[in-house]
Design a protein around this motif. Structure first.
Motif, PDB file in Angstrom:
ATOM      1  N   VAL A  39       0.834  -1.203   0.000  1.00 51.12           N
ATOM      2  CA  VAL A  39       0.000   0.000   0.000  1.00 51.12           C
ATOM      3  C   VAL A  39       0.870   1.256   0.000  1.00 51.12           C
ATOM      4  N   VAL A  40       1.910   1.264   0.850  1.00 49.43           N
ATOM      5  CA  VAL A  40       2.801   2.420   0.922  1.00 49.43           C
ATOM      6  C   VAL A  40       3.502   2.636  -0.422  1.00 49.43           C
ATOM      7  N   SER A  41       3.974   1.549  -1.023  1.00 48.84           N
ATOM      8  CA  SER A  41       4.666   1.658  -2.316  1.00 48.84           C
ATOM      9  C   SER A  41       3.742   2.193  -3.396  1.00 48.84           C
ATOM     10  N   THR A  42       2.493   1.729  -3.375  1.00 47.74           N
ATOM     11  CA  THR A  42       1.532   2.192  -4.375  1.00 47.74           C
ATOM     12  C   THR A  42       1.235   3.679  -4.203  1.00 47.74           C
ATOM     13  N   LEU A  43       1.073   4.128  -2.962  1.00 51.56           N
ATOM     14  CA  LEU A  43       0.824   5.546  -2.713  1.00 51.56           C
ATOM     15  C   LEU A  43       2.023   6.398  -3.118  1.00 51.56           C
ATOM     16  N   LEU A  44       3.232   5.924  -2.823  1.00 55.37           N
ATOM     17  CA  LEU A  44       4.431   6.664  -3.224  1.00 55.37           C
ATOM     18  C   LEU A  44       4.540   6.758  -4.738  1.00 55.37           C
ATOM     19  N   LEU A  45       4.263   5.660  -5.412  1.00 57.62           N
ATOM     20  CA  LEU A  45       4.321   5.667  -6.870  1.00 57.62           C
ATOM     21  C   LEU A  45       3.267   6.590  -7.452  1.00 57.62           C
ATOM     22  N   GLY A  46       2.029   6.512  -6.916  1.00 58.77           N
ATOM     23  CA  GLY A  46       0.970   7.389  -7.407  1.00 58.77           C
ATOM     24  C   GLY A  46       1.274   8.848  -7.164  1.00 58.77           C
ATOM     25  N   GLY A  47       1.810   9.165  -5.983  1.00 60.99           N
ATOM     26  CA  GLY A  47       2.172  10.552  -5.703  1.00 60.99           C
ATOM     27  C   GLY A  47       3.273  11.056  -6.610  1.00 60.99           C
ATOM     28  N   PHE A  48       4.234  10.187  -6.889  1.00 59.18           N
ATOM     29  CA  PHE A  48       5.326  10.575  -7.789  1.00 59.18           C
ATOM     30  C   PHE A  48       4.802  10.847  -9.199  1.00 59.18           C
ATOM     31  N   LEU A  49       3.904   9.994  -9.681  1.00 57.17           N
ATOM     32  CA  LEU A  49       3.335  10.203 -11.012  1.00 57.17           C
ATOM     33  C   LEU A  49       2.490  11.473 -11.055  1.00 57.17           C
ATOM     34  N   TRP A  50       1.778  11.763  -9.985  1.00 56.40           N
ATOM     35  CA  TRP A  50       0.983  13.000  -9.928  1.00 56.40           C
ATOM     36  C   TRP A  50       1.892  14.213  -9.990  1.00 56.40           C
ATOM     37  N   TRP A  51       3.032  14.132  -9.308  1.00 55.02           N
ATOM     38  CA  TRP A  51       3.966  15.258  -9.278  1.00 55.02           C
ATOM     39  C   TRP A  51       4.573  15.513 -10.648  1.00 55.02           C
ATOM     40  N   ILE A  52       4.953  14.448 -11.374  1.00 52.48           N
ATOM     41  CA  ILE A  52       5.640  14.665 -12.652  1.00 52.48           C
ATOM     42  C   ILE A  52       4.679  14.935 -13.805  1.00 52.48           C
ATOM     43  N   THR A  53       3.399  14.529 -13.661  1.00 52.70           N
ATOM     44  CA  THR A  53       2.453  14.776 -14.740  1.00 52.70           C
ATOM     45  C   THR A  53       1.572  15.992 -14.489  1.00 52.70           C
ATOM     46  N   GLY A  54       1.354  16.345 -13.239  1.00 50.36           N
ATOM     47  CA  GLY A  54       0.521  17.487 -12.915  1.00 50.36           C
ATOM     48  C   GLY A  54      -0.962  17.207 -12.941  1.00 50.36           C
ATOM     49  N   THR A  55      -1.384  15.971 -13.087  1.00 51.16           N
ATOM     50  CA  THR A  55      -2.801  15.632 -13.097  1.00 51.16           C
ATOM     51  C   THR A  55      -3.009  14.306 -12.393  1.00 51.16           C
ATOM     52  N   TRP A  56      -4.041  14.275 -11.520  1.00 53.15           N
ATOM     53  CA  TRP A  56      -4.300  13.045 -10.778  1.00 53.15           C
ATOM     54  C   TRP A  56      -4.837  11.941 -11.680  1.00 53.15           C
ATOM     55  N   VAL A  57      -5.463  12.317 -12.792  1.00 58.08           N
ATOM     56  CA  VAL A  57      -5.978  11.302 -13.700  1.00 58.08           C
ATOM     57  C   VAL A  57      -4.833  10.480 -14.285  1.00 58.08           C
ATOM     58  N   ALA A  58      -3.754  11.164 -14.698  1.00 58.14           N
ATOM     59  CA  ALA A  58      -2.604  10.443 -15.227  1.00 58.14           C
ATOM     60  C   ALA A  58      -1.949   9.578 -14.157  1.00 58.14           C
ATOM     61  N   ALA A  59      -1.942  10.066 -12.910  1.00 60.22           N
ATOM     62  CA  ALA A  59      -1.369   9.275 -11.818  1.00 60.22           C
ATOM     63  C   ALA A  59      -2.169   7.999 -11.603  1.00 60.22           C
ATOM     64  N   VAL A  60      -3.493   8.129 -11.585  1.00 63.20           N
ATOM     65  CA  VAL A  60      -4.346   6.948 -11.428  1.00 63.20           C
ATOM     66  C   VAL A  60      -4.170   6.009 -12.622  1.00 63.20           C
ATOM     67  N   ALA A  61      -4.094   6.585 -13.816  1.00 60.19           N
ATOM     68  CA  ALA A  61      -3.908   5.769 -15.014  1.00 60.19           C
ATOM     69  C   ALA A  61      -2.578   5.014 -14.963  1.00 60.19           C
ATOM     70  N   GLY A  62      -1.532   5.703 -14.499  1.00 59.55           N
ATOM     71  CA  GLY A  62      -0.235   5.045 -14.429  1.00 59.55           C
ATOM     72  C   GLY A  62      -0.234   3.873 -13.461  1.00 59.55           C
ATOM     73  N   VAL A  63      -0.824   4.068 -12.288  1.00 59.58           N
ATOM     74  CA  VAL A  63      -0.860   2.990 -11.294  1.00 59.58           C
ATOM     75  C   VAL A  63      -1.753   1.847 -11.782  1.00 59.58           C
ATOM     76  N   PHE A  64      -2.927   2.195 -12.289  1.00 55.45           N
ATOM     77  CA  PHE A  64      -3.837   1.157 -12.782  1.00 55.45           C
ATOM     78  C   PHE A  64      -3.222   0.412 -13.965  1.00 55.45           C
ATOM     79  N   GLY A  65      -2.619   1.163 -14.889  1.00 55.24           N
ATOM     80  CA  GLY A  65      -1.984   0.529 -16.035  1.00 55.24           C
ATOM     81  C   GLY A  65      -0.838  -0.377 -15.634  1.00 55.24           C
ATOM     82  N   LEU A  66      -0.103   0.028 -14.587  1.00 57.18           N
ATOM     83  CA  LEU A  66       1.001  -0.799 -14.106  1.00 57.18           C
ATOM     84  C   LEU A  66       0.494  -2.128 -13.554  1.00 57.18           C
ATOM     85  N   PHE A  67      -0.586  -2.087 -12.770  1.00 55.66           N
ATOM     86  CA  PHE A  67      -1.134  -3.324 -12.208  1.00 55.66           C
ATOM     87  C   PHE A  67      -1.636  -4.252 -13.311  1.00 55.66           C
ATOM     88  N   VAL A  68      -2.319  -3.696 -14.290  1.00 51.75           N
ATOM     89  CA  VAL A  68      -2.824  -4.534 -15.382  1.00 51.75           C
ATOM     90  C   VAL A  68      -1.660  -5.115 -16.184  1.00 51.75           C
TER      91      VAL A  68
END
Length: 294
Positions: free
Chosen positions: A50-79
Motif C-alpha cells: 500500500v505504501v509503495s503504491t501511494l508513493l508511486l501514485g504521488g510521484f506520477l501525480w507530481w511529474i504529470t501534474g494531473t491526478w488522472v494520469a497518476a491513477v492511469a499510471g498505477v492502474f496501467g502498471l497493475f494490469v
C-alpha cells in the motif's frame, strides 16, 4: 512317531498366543507424505504494498501534474504486471505475485524460472499486450465526459507498455528480443543491449529523468557483469526465433498505434499532430505535455 507328528500344531489364529510365542514384529510406519516444495518468493507485505503504491501514485501525480494520469499510471502498471502473472501461472511458473517498486514501477515474480526461452519470451510480451486493456475505462470516461485528461491517461498507459518494449535491461524488451539476437550470435545481443542501454540512460539524463536513468544504468551494468540468463534447456529454434521477433514487432506496433490514437483528438486531429505531441512527451518534462488537468 513324535508328538509333533501325532498332534500337529493348530492353524494360525485358532488359539491365543502364549508368553512363549514370539512377539509379532511391529508394522513398518507408513512413509511420510512428500512435502510440498517450499515457496521461496512470497507476495509483497500488504502494508508495504500500500505504501509503495501511494508513493508511486504521488510521484506520477507530481511529474504529470494531473491526478488522472497518476491513477492511469498505477492502474496501467497493475494490469501490465497482471499480464505477466497470468502468463507465468499458465506456463507453470506460478503462483506469481506483483511487487510495487516506489518511484520506478513494479515487477511480477514467479516461483520458478521458465522452462525454455520461448516461455520467457511469451511471459515478457504478455505484460505489454495485456496492459493495453487498462486504456478502456479511460477512453470510456473521455467519451462520456469529453475531458482531455482522461484521454491523456489512456495515452500514458499506452506509453508505459511501449517504453517497456525498449530492449534495455531490465525492461521487457530485453527479455523478449535478447534471445532472438542471441540466436544469431551472443555478441549481437550484448552489443545491442549496450547500445540501447547507453542511449536510454542518455535520454533519461538529458530529459531530467534522473531516477530512471540511474536505475537503468545499474541494471545494464549488472546484466553485463552476470551475463544473460538462459535456461538450461529449450533454446529458441529458428522457427521460435522468427515467431518471437514477429510477436515483438506486432506488440510494439499495437502499443504505438494505441498511443498515437489516444493523442489524435488532443492535437489537431491528424496523425502528424499526434506524433508531434508524442515526441514532446518523450523529449520534454512530463508537466509540459500533461494535457488538461481534471
Amino acid at each position: 512317531m513324535s508328538r509333533s507328528e501325532d498332534n500337529p500344531a493348530p492353524l494360525a489364529g485358532s488359539r491365543r498366543p502364549g508368553p512363549w510365542d514370539r512377539l509379532p514384529e511391529a508394522a513398518a510406519p507408513a512413509p511420510a507424505p512428500a512435502r510440498e516444495p517450499e515457496i521461496v518468493h512470497r507476495g509483497q507485505n500488504p502494508v508495504w504494498a500500500v505504501v509503495s503504491t501511494l508513493l508511486l501514485g504521488g510521484f506520477l501525480w507530481w511529474i504529470t501534474g494531473t491526478w488522472v494520469a497518476a491513477v492511469a499510471g498505477v492502474f496501467g502498471l497493475f494490469v501490465h504486471e497482471y499480464g505477466h502473472v497470468l502468463a507465468m501461472n499458465r506456463l507453470g511458473m506460478g503462483p506469481a505475485h506483483i511487487h510495487i517498486i516506489p518511484f520506478l514501477g513494479g515487477m511480477a515474480q514467479g516461483q520458478r524460472a521458465p522452462r525454455s526461452e520461448w516461455h520467457g519470451v511469451l511471459v515478457s510480451l504478455a505484460g505489454p499486450a495485456f496492459g493495453l486493456l487498462a486504456m478502456i475505462p479511460f477512453v470510456g470516461a473521455w467519451v462520456i465526459t469529453g475531458g482531455g485528461a482522461w484521454l491523456f491517461g489512456a495515452f500514458f498507459i499506452a506509453m508505459i507498455n511501449l517504453l517497456n518494449l525498449v530492449p534495455a535491461p531490465p525492461l521487457d524488451g530485453s527479455k523478449a528480443l535478447g534471445p532472438v539476437l542471441a540466436r544469431v550470435h551472443p555478441m549481437l545481443e550484448k552489443a545491442a543491449l549496450i547500445a540501447v542501454g547507453v542511449l536510454v540512460v542518455w535520454w533519461g539524463l538529458t530529459t531530467g529523468r534522473f531516477i530512471l536513468a540511474a536505475f537503468l544504468a545499474i541494471a545494464v551494468i549488472g546484466h553485463l557483469r552476470r551475463g544473460a540468463w538462459r535456461p538450461d534447456e529449450g533454446p529458441l529454434s529458428i522457427g521460435q526465433a522468427m515467431q518471437s521477433l514477429g510477436l515483438y514487432l506486432a506488440t510494439g506496433a499495437v502499443c504505438a498505434a494505441a498511443a498515437v490514437g489516444a493523442l489524435i483528438p488532443l492535437g489537431d486531429g491528424t496523425v502528424m499532430g499526434a506524433l508531434e505531441l508524442g515526441a514532446r512527451f518523450v523529449g520534454m518534462d512530463f508537466g509540459g505535455v500533461a494535457g488538461p488537468a481534471a
